[in-house]
Scaffold this motif. Sequence first.
Motif: not given
Length: 322
Positions: A237-244, A263-266, A286-297
């Motif tokens: 599930t985490a992988a789907m969110l990160w990749v998405g 923004i994610i890079h900074d 840090a990058t993957s967590a932010q990408q996953a958070l965007l995916a959740i939204v």
Amino acid sequence: MATGLIALLDDVAAIAKMAAASLDDVAAQTAKAGAKAAGVVIDDAAVTPRYVVGLTPERELPIIGRIALGSLKNKILFLLPGALLLGYFAPWAITPLLMLGGIYLCYEGAEKLYGVFFPHAAHEHETAVLGEKTDPVALENEKIAGAVRTDFILSAEIMALTLSTVADASIYMQGVVLAAVGIAITLAVYGVVGLIVKADDAGVALAKTSVSALRAIGRGLVVGMPIFLKVLAAIGTAAMLWVGGSILVHGLAQMGYAGPEHIIHDISEAVVHALPVAPGLIGWIATSAQQALLAIVVGAATIAVMGNIVAPIWGRLRPASH
């Protein structure tokens, strides 16, 4: 006559050398492309086992076999010719199509989280979108269809990464490398998945042997594999969110909207400076967590659209289809 035969043999030798060089080139390009797609391959392997969690053991391998066959069809029958055609005629369409797939992964991942925290509401949402299924065969078919849909998006990402690796090669070389990567990755992923889901059965067999060390290993597998499968499902599930999320961020940047990527890079850079230990790992987390958070939204918004707009329309159209 002898001179002609020697000339013919020289031609045959030259053709053989060209064929050998071409095979070497294919092997090198395939290895390079496969290495580049390794991250998505790992995600694919992590995602798939959750589709057999909770099913009877005798149905696990048949289901994995059907998913693997669907995955191979995705890659060879649809994605390979589609990638070649798009790469040749409409390369501008590849990124938007990948982003649509990314939104689907966000939806799938967010729906799994929705099911964990709000199981009753998630069941109502799934029933509204897909309809009620009580027949075991229908439930199994739906699981397989869902797995093949998810595999299609992950496979599309793999094929796109592969195509980018051989973008300068001839279209024939691209086709051969895409096919080689698609077949090799499918066999590797679903071979590993098959071993994972049947490890508990192997544990039962080992636990019945007369060798104490093997019995201990067998008991460990029997006790540990159900827990491992649940953990792997969570990782999937985490992988789907990160990749998405990563598909959407990189896709927006390629389309000229690089704000989210910056923004994610900074933020990742700030985290790395604040925690100056293993900067590569910390930066990736840090990058993957932010990408996953965007995916959740994005996934939550898609759930709302599916539940409040698509499902009512589909509910009105569904009876008319019978």
